[in-house]
Design an enzyme around this catalytic site. Structure first.
Site, PDB file in Angstrom:
ATOM      1  N   THR A 208       0.725 -43.427 -15.285  1.00 44.29           N
ATOM      2  CA  THR A 208       0.913 -44.294 -16.449  1.00 44.29           C
ATOM      3  C   THR A 208       1.373 -43.520 -17.678  1.00 44.29           C
ATOM      4  O   THR A 208       2.119 -44.051 -18.501  1.00 44.29           O
ATOM      5  CB  THR A 208      -0.390 -45.038 -16.764  1.00 44.29           C
ATOM      6  OG1 THR A 208      -1.446 -44.074 -16.897  1.00 44.29           O
ATOM      7  CG2 THR A 208      -0.737 -46.014 -15.669  1.00 44.29           C
ATOM      8  N   CYS A 209       0.917 -42.283 -17.822  1.00 48.03           N
ATOM      9  CA  CYS A 209       1.282 -41.520 -19.018  1.00 48.03           C
ATOM     10  C   CYS A 209       2.775 -41.213 -19.053  1.00 48.03           C
ATOM     11  O   CYS A 209       3.344 -41.003 -20.120  1.00 48.03           O
ATOM     12  CB  CYS A 209       0.489 -40.220 -19.072  1.00 48.03           C
ATOM     13  SG  CYS A 209      -1.279 -40.469 -19.279  1.00 48.03           S
TER      14      CYS A 209
END
Length: 1674
Positions: free
Chosen positions: A1640-1641
């Site tokens: 997700t980052c």
């Protein structure tokens, strides 16, 4: 690979004080820069299961501006004994260290003369202490902060430049040992020992006649000296230098004597490993490069090793490792013939690994010595076996070629001719982006090297190569993500520059580009890619089919009805988002294809602005003459006209889309050349249909205002540049009006050209410079050109305005003119890739000279008097010719002007006559016909509109009438309604009126850009924040010692006086400590004196400077004579220091106010009778203010129209937007609080003239605080570097990192944890980051999910915060008109708790905006509309709001109100309705006491209706809204949100539409690591995503990013960009057995290569559902 690092990466706080620790800067901790501390804990009694503050991960503090004092010693507050020891060591040892260094240098010099010491061994060994504080520190020798976050590993960190100085920690154990500080006795003994031995060795060496004994004695003494020096400089790495140098020298000796191949190979392996592990500092000081390289080259050339390929491979590897560890050794190695030795290994390949290693080594050499490779080798050998190499080696080979082509001698032409087909094949057929880009860059450099020989260019550059070159621009330029670009932006800029040089040199190739390569269409299509929506889907793929593209353009040509090229013209909005360097490159290319035509004038003595090409070389004159003859040929006239028709509308829009001076002047150059070179018919079809008349009139008007604004204190360069633009406008106007008077004479008359010219002549005739210059001009030198200026004139150019201070030495400054004035060369543009590092301006100097000719306006050398005089002469000539033509052709006054005067009289008399609705309809219809464009020849111009006085009358009329009056309603029906009888869309009267007003605004405004005066030669705008100012602190405080009263500082201009306060306190305390060391009596006195709290107060010109003021801002304001004056940067960046007084003041200082531009708390709402604006007199011209006010009234009326025919986009002003964007690109000005008044006043009072993106940027720049502004600019620069812009990410200035407050929450008690976090940390300036218990996820993903999940928590029904009447069993409120506060009874038990929740909601939303996080709400816009009222509005307004909140309730109340009208027939008695005095839908809220038992009758009906309205949208929700605003304002002022409309706020907070079309996804999703855009699985994924419904889209985004919504801007605004990579299967498992996973980052989707699209859909949906609300390792 050695990596550089900023000096600000300091040691852990528990380290002992070392020599360079003492030298650290005073401002190393500025707690108020970002405020707060990571160690701050939550209040006692918190539940660890709900929330955990990760205080153990203490992050780097925020922005810490540098302070460098002339007093180097700057210790932090340490223990007293540690401080005393450090001070004694500093004062006692450093002098002896300096003397020892001098002694040793003399010794080494003598030994070198005698041949006793190798030059490259360790002659610089003693200089390690200086090296400790240089900019070349290595990661391996920095003591890293163990508390740094993993998320920030890729950041450079710290301040960059010289913010902090950190010592190199090789002997780390010394820092933990108190013996690190030697005693005075030990130091004296050590110094005496080696000094005595040294001089004794010199005497003994000179007296001894035996050379062997002398050398032995010398070596012994040298060792003695080095040992002593090593003990003295313990921990500096000096011992390692000596040890490594001796060990490598031993290996060299062994290689020279050893003949056994096995031992040679083992020695080489050992040497390779040693070099690989060597530190760069050690290599620079102690590596014997010459002897080592010579021996390795001899091994490569030795016949006995020719068959021993492994030895040769390791030898090449050793050479590579030398370059790796010591890049500066490359020239020494070249002199040892390393190029010849390595090149011979590529002539015939026997061992592919050896060839690739040799190639890799040569590529590294080429970065600094590409010219040597070109001269010493046959470059064709590098590409002979290109197809046999791995992709990595192919990249190296092509990079080697690029670096070697900086300078190509004529003798190498044959080799270039041989390799060019291979390079062309790579450029047009390969798919690897790095190889393709390198090939194009090599071609670009080849063109640059042969630009002076057009016959060679014609031979080398064939048609297919030209087509391939131009075809890459439409696919590689645009707003689509850089992942789909096969060639980077920087490489495209270089290619455009090469095309410019080629067209400039060869008219034949220029014609080929127009005719067969469709250059005009290519330029247009490339710029169309910057539109917000894709055009023709051309930017959906990174690969280009050249033939298909050519066929497409040929079809477009066949279908074109005329040659004007107006269809699909690039909009101003697209050009505003186009990078400036691209616009400059396009303009240079266009200018190189259009011939310049000399303007014959007998009195021409100066080529102002270099418009006429009077200073061109003879060969350029010949080339231009040939170009004119070629384009005048009947065969090519139509081709040339068509090309100009395609680019001319773009040139016009480019001028309007930017305020950059260089771009605007180049636009005028191209327009002038086009008008002068086209035939008369083409002028009528191409030029006349453009907006040229309005633009020329606007240039002259604004130029006149600029001349009136500037006085003698302004530098001459700022006065010259407006004159240059005016001069160009007059040249164009003169060409048009003399060549086609029947077309342009009337247009110019209607635009007021004669009037503007006469006014300008009045200004010029009275100018002292013109009068003085006129007196100097005589008949004898009237015919001289500028190149023949007399010595007196040249001297006058150096002494403009009679002062040496006002000379053109300041040509590198952006002063106060509203243009971006800095010259920029092609050398500044970097392709942003890892290769081609050796390209330097010197290697292709002539190319830069030719390219810069287009930007050279000569302003730096022309005296202001000559410019103004020449402009005055041109004005007189144009005026005379214009009047003559006007008299001969004759003009009549427009009938519409007469009509406007009559309408103005009628509107002025409306107060005396009460017009009926029909009369108003007739009046507005007449006015609409007046401004109609049905007959353009008769349509009223913007000049006529402003000069008629109708604007003032219209403004007063509309402001004085109520929105429901006949006047306004009739106006809405005629002008605003979609069903207007006069037309819609472009024919809508409002559209025509607003565009006329916009033209008038652009003509009359003269808002200037305030710049910081920093050169654009810096890598980024943010680099201006790293500039330093010299200030002199002076105090008259008699309590201070004489040495303490005057301090000279070099300090960052962006630093605040709070940081200087901390520095001065530290300095004064340090001086006291020194006095205690050397004077025990002072020490006793100091201890006897109680410690008193104090701070330093600073004054400039007698006024106290607030502690939060930046140094630049304080000096700027001190130089202002009045609050609105604009100060020239040259007065700030002076060699002499600025004097600042200071004094000690008892008590602590007040916390600095972080709000740079305070906002009126009542700003944002406008009543119908009052404009509500603050004093706007600072905006200057009254007409400008009137036009802005009228636009505001029209915008409000259009917004209240039931069925409007125009959107808010109609009111956008692109010129003002370009100016505001340019102004906000000055971070030093913004951070210092010195933005010009217009940029603040117009944005806050007239926000509708700017697009949403610009206003968001304005909000971030002006309302988020000082530290966030710095972080914003560093983020913008990082994104620009990531997107391969011309800015190089490696050179981005780092001024620090924001503080991060990390919390770990429990998912089970997420809402309670969020409340605690927001209660305690909402106002903390650091970033909030969230993690979850028992989950591995950290960073952006969990944080975004936190904001998404808390958004849902706020919408739960159980909180009783929102209106909800759906009656469903859903957990969440889903009100049909959006979230709006639920009416609350103040006596209710949950009333205070609800107010607290609304306060937390305000903090939450403000925090999301501040941290740039995405929230997921569906607010009713009227929630924000009501929040803009400073007090509760009246009943009429509340009824309008009720209609939008609850339409059914509004309908019911309207029905009840009818009972109050006796004329309306009643269908039933009111009592039959059985209404009680209870709020409908909320039985728990009684409108009066015991309201459930009070029946509604005709008597109390009116009161009942009013009470219901008040409870629903008035008093019943007012306190909740006020609590929301109060909570919001604890983060940053809610009033600053007034620049957004209610609908825009709703979109910003979660209701924006998203584009998931396949075309959009193809343009923004990146395929990498196993996938390409052509991969079936990648294509299937995009098709599946584009078919998702709204619910699946939310789930996918939640899965991918952590948030169910995209940011404003959609997928293009995702950073990092959405990337899809291949997820491999392991063992016997198949891809179909795996689920997709994400990071997700990084917005990273790991997608297995599924067997079909259906399988992909099933597995993806399963992952989306099962992977929600958790972060685990994948």
């Amino acid at each position: 690979m050695k990596q550089k690092q900023c000096l600000s990466k300091v040691r852990s706080s528990n380290s002992k004080v070392s020599f360079s620790n003492i030298r650290k800067q005073a401002s190393r901790d500025i707690p108020n820069s970002n405020g707060g501390s990571d160690a701050d804990m939550l209040s006692e009694g918190e539940d660890d299961e709900e929330i955990e503050h990760l205080s153990g991960r203490k992050l780097r503090s925020g922005i810490k501006p540098s302070v460098t004092s002339s007093v180097r010693g700057n210790m932090e507050d340490k223990e007293e004994n540690e401080e005393d020891a450090a001070l004694r060591w500093l004062t006692g040892s450093y002098r002896r260290s300096s003397q020892a260094r001098k002694d040793y240098e003399r010794y080494c010099e003598k030994q070198r003369d005698e041949g006793g010491i190798n030059r490259n061994s360790n002659s610089n060994g003693v200089q390690v202490q200086q090296r400790n504080v240089s900019d070349d520190m290595d990661d391996d020798y920095l003591s890293n902060d163990s508390n740094n976050d993993d998320d920030d590993d890729d950041d450079n960190g710290g301040h960059g430049h010289n913010n902090y100085e950190s010592s190199r920690n090789e002997g780390s154990s010394n820092h933990g040992d108190s013996s690190y500080y030697p005693s005075r006795h030990a130091v004296n003994s050590s110094n005496a020992g080696y000094s005595e031995n040294f001089w004794r060795s010199q005497r003994d060496s000179g007296a001894n006649s035996d050379s062997t004994d002398a050398r032995s004695d010398s070596d012994a003494n040298a060792r003695s000296f080095r040992n002593a020096l090593g003990r003295f400089l313990s921990g500096t790495g000096f011992e390692e230098i000596l040890a490594d140098g001796s060990e490598i020298q031993a290996m060299i000796d062994q290689l020279q004597t050893e003949t056994d191949p096995y031992i040679v190979q083992e020695t080489l392996n050992q040497l390779s490993g040693k070099l690989l592990m060597m530190n760069g500092l050690v290599a620079e000081r102690g590596l014997p490069v010459t002897s080592l390289t010579t021996e390795l080259v001899s091994i490569l050339n030795d016949p006995k090793y020719q068959e021993l390929l492994q030895i040769q491979l390791v030898s090449c590897r050793c050479l590579y490792n030398i370059l790796e560890v010591s890049p500066e050794a490359v020239h020494t190695m070249v002199e040892c013939n390393v190029i010849e030795a390595l090149s011979s290994r590529l002539a015939v390949i026997d061992y592919i690994d050896l060839a690739e290693q040799a190639l890799q080594t040569l590529e590294m050499i080429s970065r600094d010595a590409g010219d040597e490779i070109m001269e010493r080798s046959n470059i064709s050998s590098y590409l002979t076996y290109l197809d046999f190499f791995t992709i990595h080696s192919q990249r190296k080979a092509l990079s080697l070629l690029v670096n070697s082509c900086d300078h190509i001698p004529k003798s190498k032409l044959a080799e270039i001719r041989n390799i060019l087909p291979t390079v062309e094949r790579v450029a047009t057929e390969y798919t690897d982006s790095s190889c393709v880009e390198s090939a194009w860059l090599a071609i670009s450099k080849i063109i640059r090297n042969f630009e002076k020989t057009p016959e060679v260019l014609s031979e080398l550059i064939n048609l297919s190569l030209l087509k391939g070159m131009v075809s890459i621009f439409p696919s590689c330029l645009g707003n689509h993500h850089s992942s789909n670009r096969i060639v980077s932006f920087g490489a495209c800029i270089k290619l455009l520059g090469s095309l410019t040089l080629m067209c400039h040199s060869s008219p034949d190739l220029s014609l080929t580009l127009m005719q067969l390569c469709h250059l005009g269409q290519i330029i247009k299509q490339s710029l169309l890619n910057f539109e917000k929506t894709d055009v023709d889907g051309s930017n959906s793929s990174s690969t280009v089919n050249i033939n298909a593209l050519s066929t497409k353009f040929e079809k477009d040509d066949d279908n074109s009805a005329d040659s004007s090229g107006k269809s699909g013209t690039v909009s101003i909005e697209a050009l505003m988002s186009t990078p400036k360097e691209l616009l400059l490159s396009v303009l240079k290319l266009v200018a190189s294809t259009i011939p310049f035509v000399r303007r014959e004038r007998s009195d021409e003595n100066l080529d102002v602005g270099n418009y006429l090409g009077m200073r061109r070389a003879q060969e350029e004159e010949i080339s231009n003459k040939k170009r004119i003859e070629l384009l005048s040929d009947s065969k090519y006239v139509e081709i040339y006209s068509k090309y100009v028709g395609e680019v001319f509308p773009i040139l016009i829009n480019i001028y309007s889309a930017t305020v950059d001076y260089r771009i605007r002047r180049l636009s005028l150059v191209c327009i002038l050349r086009s008008c002068a070179s086209l035939d008369q018919n083409s002028i009528g079809t191409i030029v006349y249909d453009s907006n040229i008349s309005t633009i020329l009139a606007s240039i002259i008007t604004q130029g006149k205002n600029s001349l009136l604004r500037y006085d003698s204190s302004v530098s001459s360069l700022d006065r010259i540049r407006p004159c240059i633009l005016i001069y160009g406008a007059f040249l164009i106007a003169h060409v048009l009006v003399t060549r086609s008077p029947e077309l342009f004479l009337r247009d110019f008359d209607r635009e007021g050209m004669l009037s503007h010219t006469q006014r300008l002549l009045t200004v010029l005739d009275q100018d002292e410079n013109v009068i003085n210059q006129s007196s100097k001009i005589n008949i004898a030198n009237e015919g001289n050109t500028f190149s023949q200026m007399s010595v007196d004139d040249e001297e006058g150019a150096r002494n403009i305005n009679g002062s040496d201070d006002d000379t053109h030495e300041h040509t590198n400054e952006d002063d106060v003119y509203d243009e971006d004035e800095m010259p920029e060369t092609d050398s500044e543009i970097s392709d942003g890739s890892e290769v081609h590092e050796s390209e330097t301006p010197r290697s292709i100097f002539s190319s830069f000279r030719h390219l810069n000719e287009y930007e050279d306006d000569g302003a730096a050398l022309i005296p202001i008097g000559k410019v103004l005089y020449s402009l005055n002469q041109l004005c007189h000539e144009v005026s005379q010719d214009y009047q003559t033509l006007l008299a001969s052709h004759g003009t009549s006054r427009s009938k519409h002007m007469k009509e406007l005067e009559e309408i103005g009289i009628l509107l002025s008399n409306k107060g005396q006559v009460n017009y009926s609705e029909k009369q108003w309809m007739n009046l507005w219809t007449r006015f609409a016909y007046c401004i109609s464009t049905d007959n353009d020849a008769e349509a009223i111009s913007s000049f006529e509109l402003t000069s008629s006085g109708i604007i003032d009358v219209l403004l007063k009329t509309l402001l004085s009438e109520d929105l429901k009056s006949f006047c306004v309603m009739s106006f809405q029906n005629i002008f605003c309604s979609r069903s207007s009888i006069l037309g819609s869309e472009e024919k809508l009267p409002l559209t025509i009126l607003v565009r006329k007003l916009e033209e008038a605004l652009e003509r009359t405004e003269s808002f200037c850009i305030v710049t910081s005066g920093t050169s654009l030669r810096s890598d980024t705008r943010a680099s201006s924040m790293a500039k330093q100012l010299r200030i002199k602190l002076v105090s008259s405080d008699e309590t201070l010692d004489e040495s303490e009263r005057k301090v000279l500082l070099m300090i960052h201009a962006i630093a605040t006086f709070k940081s200087i306060d901390l520095f001065m306190q530290s300095r004064l305390n340090r001086i006291k400590s020194i006095l205690r060391v050397f004077s025990p009596s002072n020490e006793r006195a100091a201890r006897a004196t109680p410690n008193e709290s104090y701070h330093i107060e600073f004054l400039i010109n007698g006024e106290v400077v607030p502690p939060g003021t930046t140094v630049y801002g304080a000096i700027y304001r001190s130089l202002q004579k009045n609050p609105h004056e604009i100060v020239s940067p040259r007065l700030i960046w002076t060699a002499l220091p600025h004097v600042v007084n200071f004094r000690k003041v008892l008590g602590s200082t007040n916390e600095p106010d972080d709000e740079l531009y305070p906002v009126d708390s009542n700003a944002g709402y406008i009543t119908s009778t009052n404009s509500g604006d603050s004093d706007l007199s600072s905006l200057g011209d009254p007409v400008t203010i009137e036009v802005l006010h009228l636009l505001k009234v029209l915008h409000r009326i259009n917004g209240r129209t039931t069925n409007p025919g125009a959107s808010d986009a109609l009111f956008l002003n692109y010129k003002l937007t370009a100016k505001l964007n340019r102004q906000l690109e000055e971070p030093l000005i913004v951070a210092s609080g010195t933005l010009p008044d217009w940029s603040i006043d117009i944005t806050r009072n007239f926000p509708f003239v700017f697009p949403l993106e610009t206003r968001v940027f304005f909000l971030q720049s002006t309302s988020f605080g000082y530290s966030r502004l710095i972080d914003l600019w560093q983020s913008r620069n990082k994104q620009q570097g990531d997107n391969n812009s011309a800015l190089n990410a490696r050179n981005v200035v780092q001024l620090g990192r924001p503080v991060r407050h990390k919390f770990r929450l429990s998912r089970k008690k997420l809402f309670q944890g969020a409340i605690k976090v927001l209660d305690g940390y909402a106002s903390a300036p650091g970033l909030l980051e969230i993690e979850y218990f028992d989950e591995a996820g950290t960073g952006m993903g969990p944080t975004l999910e936190f904001y998404a999940n808390v958004s849902k928590e706020f919408c739960k029904k159980e909180l009783n915060l929102w209106r909800d009447t759906d009656g469903s069993n859903s957990l969440y409120v889903n009100y049909r008109t959006g979230l709006f506060p639920r009416p609350m009874d103040r006596k209710a038990r949950i009333y205070q708790k609800s107010l607290h929740h609304f306060s937390i909601l305000g903090k939450f939303i403000a925090r999301a905006l501040l941290d740039n996080r995405i929230v997921d709400f569906a607010f009713n816009p009227l929630f924000f509309e009501l929040s803009k009222f400073p007090e509760l509005p009246g009943e009429t307004k509340l009824l309008d709001i009720l209609k939008g909140v609850d339409p059914e309730l509004f309908k019911s109340l309207s029905f009840l109100i009818s009972y109050l009208d006796d004329n309306v027939k009643k269908e039933a008695n009111l009592t039959d309705l059985s209404l009680s005095y209870v709020l409908p839908g909320y039985n728990d809220i009684q409108l009066v006491e015991n309201g459930a038992n009070v029946q509604v009758t005709e008597v109390n009906l009116e009161a009942y209706v009013n009470d219901v309205v008040q409870a629903t949208v008035g008093k019943g929700v007012w306190e909740q809204i006020q609590a929301f605003k109060k909570g919001f304002s604890t983060v940053f002022p809610y009033s600053s949100m007034a620049i957004f409309s209610s609908d825009e706020l709703t979109k910003l907070l979660g209701s924006a539409d998203e584009d998931w079309s396949l075309e959009t996804l193809l343009g923004v999703v990146k395929a990498d690591h196993g996938y390409t855009v052509e991969s079936p699985s990648f294509q299937n994924l995009l098709e599946v995503l584009s078919s998702f419904d709204k619910n699946d889209r939310r789930k996918f985004l939640q899965f991918l990013t952590g948030s169910p919504k995209l940011p404003i801007g959609g997928f293009k605004a995702l950073h990092p960009e959405f990337t899809v990579v291949r997820k491999p299967a392991e063992g016997k498992l198949k891809p179909d057995n795996y689920l997709p996973s994400v990071m997700t980052c990084a917005n990273y989707l790991k997608l297995p290569e599924y067997s079909s699209k259906d399988v992909l859909r099933q597995r993806l949906i399963k992952a989306m559902n099962e992977g929600a609300n958790t972060f685990l390792l994948s």
